[in-house]
Design an enzyme around this catalytic site. Structure first.
Site, PDB file in Angstrom:
ATOM      1  N   TYR A 127      48.394 -10.697 -31.312  1.00  0.00           N
ATOM      2  CA  TYR A 127      49.824 -11.002 -31.411  1.00  0.00           C
ATOM      3  C   TYR A 127      50.138 -12.346 -30.732  1.00  0.00           C
ATOM      4  O   TYR A 127      50.813 -13.192 -31.279  1.00  0.00           O
ATOM      5  CB  TYR A 127      50.675  -9.931 -30.720  1.00  0.00           C
ATOM      6  CG  TYR A 127      50.431  -8.493 -31.110  1.00  0.00           C
ATOM      7  CD1 TYR A 127      50.240  -8.122 -32.444  1.00  0.00           C
ATOM      8  CD2 TYR A 127      50.428  -7.490 -30.141  1.00  0.00           C
ATOM      9  CE1 TYR A 127      50.048  -6.792 -32.798  1.00  0.00           C
ATOM     10  CE2 TYR A 127      50.244  -6.160 -30.487  1.00  0.00           C
ATOM     11  CZ  TYR A 127      50.048  -5.817 -31.806  1.00  0.00           C
ATOM     12  OH  TYR A 127      49.866  -4.514 -32.139  1.00  0.00           O
ATOM     13  N   THR A 128      49.652 -12.487 -29.493  1.00  0.00           N
ATOM     14  CA  THR A 128      50.038 -13.620 -28.651  1.00  0.00           C
ATOM     15  C   THR A 128      49.609 -14.963 -29.243  1.00  0.00           C
ATOM     16  O   THR A 128      48.559 -15.054 -29.886  1.00  0.00           O
ATOM     17  CB  THR A 128      49.412 -13.436 -27.253  1.00  0.00           C
ATOM     18  OG1 THR A 128      49.837 -12.177 -26.741  1.00  0.00           O
ATOM     19  CG2 THR A 128      49.824 -14.528 -26.291  1.00  0.00           C
ATOM     20  N   THR A 160      41.401 -10.560 -26.740  1.00  0.00           N
ATOM     21  CA  THR A 160      40.364 -10.152 -25.807  1.00  0.00           C
ATOM     22  C   THR A 160      39.101  -9.631 -26.490  1.00  0.00           C
ATOM     23  O   THR A 160      38.008  -9.895 -26.050  1.00  0.00           O
ATOM     24  CB  THR A 160      40.944  -9.096 -24.842  1.00  0.00           C
ATOM     25  OG1 THR A 160      42.106  -9.638 -24.253  1.00  0.00           O
ATOM     26  CG2 THR A 160      39.956  -8.741 -23.759  1.00  0.00           C
ATOM     27  N   GLU A 242      50.162   1.073 -26.306  1.00  0.00           N
ATOM     28  CA  GLU A 242      49.161   0.319 -25.564  1.00  0.00           C
ATOM     29  C   GLU A 242      49.496   0.309 -24.076  1.00  0.00           C
ATOM     30  O   GLU A 242      48.648   0.526 -23.225  1.00  0.00           O
ATOM     31  CB  GLU A 242      49.075  -1.111 -26.101  1.00  0.00           C
ATOM     32  CG  GLU A 242      47.932  -1.904 -25.467  1.00  0.00           C
ATOM     33  CD  GLU A 242      47.896  -3.355 -25.934  1.00  0.00           C
ATOM     34  OE1 GLU A 242      48.721  -3.747 -26.762  1.00  0.00           O
ATOM     35  OE2 GLU A 242      47.016  -4.088 -25.439  1.00  0.00           O
TER      36      GLU A 242
END
Lengths: 390, 381
Positions: A127-128, A160, A242
């Site tokens: 997303y980021t 990540t 999450e």
């Protein structure tokens, strides 16, 4: 009112504990909350759990689920895994499976859910972006329809699991003219796909994350999750799952117990450290904060298992308190150690082999990841208390 | 794992909230600050008529036989309106000690009047320069035939001047910190050998120093077996502490609501101050702490009801609920701005009680020492 787990739940917890006792090794153990499935041994460990049917619990049989529902099973499973510093199962199940079940096409459900429940595939959540951090809805990565495919261009940041994932669960901008929350969609991308480039970033806690660059990456339009331009709704819903998976109090409790053991077995100036009145007050104060965290966690769990209820507020409270307590705990622990507190690994003199230093650094990560302390407060203020927009 | 109230608990909550809204608005708390007795006899009688004073007492004594969870439900409601009453000292502590330690005859004679509201019994435990711990009691009780003669000085005795009796904890044997040798005595506060010195408190409630100078207590009023009061006291004190915590959580909830409402309405810089993140973050953190304290209180109450080991959780609950209530009153008042510090505003009632109750029935520091004992073991000599 009953603060006990049921007999069935306790029996399940015992099964999980036995499994961990048999299967857990140092190679699998991860320092970090929710340790990534980034190595073959860690993936194998989770696959063994899937063979016991533990990933399939509560999900429908037509997609490979067991149908058998024990609402707290996933919490109990993750709680025990957290205690043992084993990889958890929260991200794939909590985010991907839940979102697909609620909003995905039947084709996507059939294609992905059974394989996730068998732990055959790994996921990265994307997303980021450089300009979309706490203002996540500001994501700019474009997806333009060209024939039967979307063409993606842009950059994702802090992805990540991208260096070992099979698929990327990605937020993209499909309508640049709409208001920022209304032009976002969610797509599933194969990793790797032509035009996708990874650039690793090493964080202060030694965990790898990645920038991912997209240069005309083509994605079949069937890989759109749910409706076009409804992505923001799915993403925020899933962020709640999450946040919840990432904020078990089990790791904090484990660190606190370890600190107590250390205090009980350490001398300072020839006297037991445990008899120092300042140390005793600090330990007692920490015990209170940790207990409060455990209570928020349980409150969150009780809310989260209510059918068709997304515990947005409870998850935000859990996340906020987790970040605060982890910080106070690690700061006070290092303070109690004095200069020994800054000794890191493999030096021979570091209390707890320097793990508390890692935990201190991790606490900072905890305060910013998946909506940090301050954003969580915004959520509570707006959604729980009904305060007006700033 | 289930945190829902039962229907009965929900009904108790609803009844209590609507009754107190009518009968005990915060104007009562304010009025009682300058009253003689510190509480309203009329309200007290109505509370008794609702069965509240006997809530946790056995049915054969005239009680409702409910548990600590129900007590917490009710105490939270009392806290929301800052209800000034001897509920905890009389119905819970003194009444509870008589129920736990008294002989059959004493229970029959004393409990019905405590439960019906006819008799108010104050509770005298803590002394000068000692902690809120029965084991630190120095006051002496010397046998004189069947009777005992009491000497010592008690502190923080709530409602002592208006009470019909005071239940006094004294020693028939031993010295601090022994748990053996403790005994319970019903004393008439108007006895010529009792001297009550009013204490001026920040909450402006009725508290007293109580000097016992050779007070004679007849055998009938020696509660239970002299020297063996410790285990009864321990349980009763834990119950009273958890009830106080529930009261504080209810009050914290209320001041937080007041501050949130104010923040939504108060306009400065052309917008409600509740739209500023500085204000939002205070309120968001405070409500999280309040909800955590709330769950902790009910977990502690449930632990007592289940008869599980409870000392550590009671200690954690008092520490956390006390700190949380104090902070909620502090932030809640601050959010009101200058007007929050106006004596005539309700914020001032909450702010003053916020600090006092945090220090009552064992301060945060006292209970943190208890937690340290539980987690690290006692300090070696």
């Amino acid at each position: 009112m009953d603060f006990r787990f049921s007999e069935e739940e306790e029996a399940f917890r015992k099964d999980v504990q036995e499994f961990i006792a048999e299967e857990m090794t140092d190679e699998i153990r991860s320092k970090w909350l929710g340790g990534l499935l980034d190595t073959p041994v860690r993936q194998e460990f989770v696959t063994k759990m899937s063979k016991r049917g533990w990933l399939a619990m509560g999900f429908p049989e037509e997609y490979g689920g067991s149908g058998k529902s024990m609402p707290l099973a996933q919490y109990i499973l993750n709680d025990e895994l957290h205690k043992a510093q084993a990889p958890i199962v929260g991200k794939n199940l909590g985010v991907v499976v839940n979102t697909l079940l609620h909003h995905g096409s039947d084709q996507l459900k059939q294609e992905f859910i059974p394989r996730i429940l068998r732990n055959e595939i790994q996921w990265a959540l994307a997303y980021t972006e450089p300009e979309a951090g706490s203002d996540l809805a500001n994501m700019q990565m474009r997806a333009e329809l060209d024939g039967d495919e979307y063409v993606l261009n842009g950059t994702k940041r802090f992805i990540t699991s991208a260096h070992f994932a099979d698929y990327m669960w990605t937020g993209v901008r499909t309508d640049p003219d709409a208001a920022k929350h209304q032009g976002i969609s969610l797509v599933i991308i194969d990793v790797p796909t032509e035009g996708m480039t990874l650039s690793p970033m090493n964080t202060i806690i030694g965990e790898q994350t990645n920038d991912v660059f997209f240069d005309n990456v083509r994605v079949p339009k069937e890989r759109l999750v749910g409706e076009l331009n409804q992505g923001w709704r799915y993403i925020t819903e899933a962020l709640t799952y999450e946040r919840f998976a990432m904020t078990s109090f089990a790791p904090t409790i484990r660190k606190f117990k370890r600190l107590i053991e250390w205090v009980k077995t350490t001398e300072m100036n020839g006297k037991p450290m445990k008899d120092d009145p300042v140390v005793r007050r600090k330990i007692a104060h920490l015990a209170v904060l940790v207990e409060a965290g455990r209570m928020i966690d349980l409150r969150c769990v009780c809310e989260a298992v209510r059918p068709d209820y997304v515990p947005v507020n409870e998850a935000a409270m859990n996340k906020m308190w987790g970040g605060i307590v982890e910080t106070v705990l690690t700061d006070e622990a290092l303070d109690i150690m004095g200069p020994y507190g800054y000794l890191w690994h493999n030096g021979g003199h570091a209390p707890m082999d320097g793990d508390m230093v890692d935990d201190y650094l991790w606490a900072g990560h905890q305060r910013v990841a998946a909506a940090g302390v301050d954003l969580s407060k915004n959520i509570i203020a707006r959604r729980y208390l009904g305060l007006p927009a700033s | 794992m289930d945190m829902e109230f039962t229907e009965e608990q929900r009904a108790l909550q609803t009844t209590a909230r609507s009754f107190l809204a009518t009968e005990c608005p915060t104007s009562v708390a304010r009025a009682m600050e300058t009253s003689e007795s510190g509480f309203s006899q009329e309200l007290w009688q109505k509370m008794a008529d609702l069965g509240w004073l006997g809530l946790v007492h056995d049915a054969d004594a005239g009680g409702a036989g409910m548990g600590n969870v129900e007590l917490a439900v009710l105490a939270k409601e009392l806290g929301r309106v800052l209800c000034p009453s001897p509920y905890i000292p009389s119905a819970i502590l003194a009444g509870g000690a008589v129920a736990a330690a008294g002989t059959g005859e004493q229970k029959q004679r004393l409990l019905p009047d405590i439960i019906s509201g006819k008799t108010v019994v104050a509770f005298a435990l803590q002394e000068e320069n000692t902690y809120f711990d029965a084991r630190s009691v120095n006051a002496t009780a010397t046998a004189n035939g069947d009777a005992y003669v009491l000497n010592g000085t008690k502190m923080f005795v709530e409602f002592a001047s208006a009470a019909d009796r005071v239940l006094v904890v004294a020693r028939t044997a031993g010295a601090p910190p022994a748990s053996e040798g403790l005994a319970l005595f019903l004393v008439n506060p108007n006895d010529v050998n009792v001297r009550l010195e009013p204490l001026s408190t920040v909450s402006r409630d009725r508290q007293f120093q109580m000097v016992l100078d050779g007070v004679r207590v007849e055998a009938d009023d020696v509660i239970g077996t002299p020297g063996e009061a410790w285990s009864a006291l321990e349980g009763v004190i834990e119950r009273g502490v958890v009830a106080l915590c529930a009261y504080m959580v209810g009050a914290a909830e209320r001041i937080h609501e007041m501050a949130t409402d104010f923040a939504k309405e108060r306009v400065q810089f052309n917008r409600p101050i509740g739209s500023f993140q500085a204000i939002q973050h205070y309120l968001a953190q405070s409500i999280t702490e309040i909800l955590a304290a709330d769950t902790t209180v009910f977990y502690a109450a449930w632990t007592l009801d289940e008869g599980l080991p409870s000392r550590e959780i009671v200690a954690k609950t008092k520490s956390f609920a006390g700190d949380t209530f104090r902070k909620a009153t502090d932030i809640g008042t601050q959010i009101h701005g200058g007007i929050g510090y106006d004596e005539s505003m309700d914020t001032s009632l909450f702010l003053r009680r916020g600090k006092q109750l945090q220090l009552s029935m064992g301060s945060t520091g006292y209970w943190e020492d208890v937690i340290a004992d539980e987690l690290l073991g006692p300090v070696e000599a």
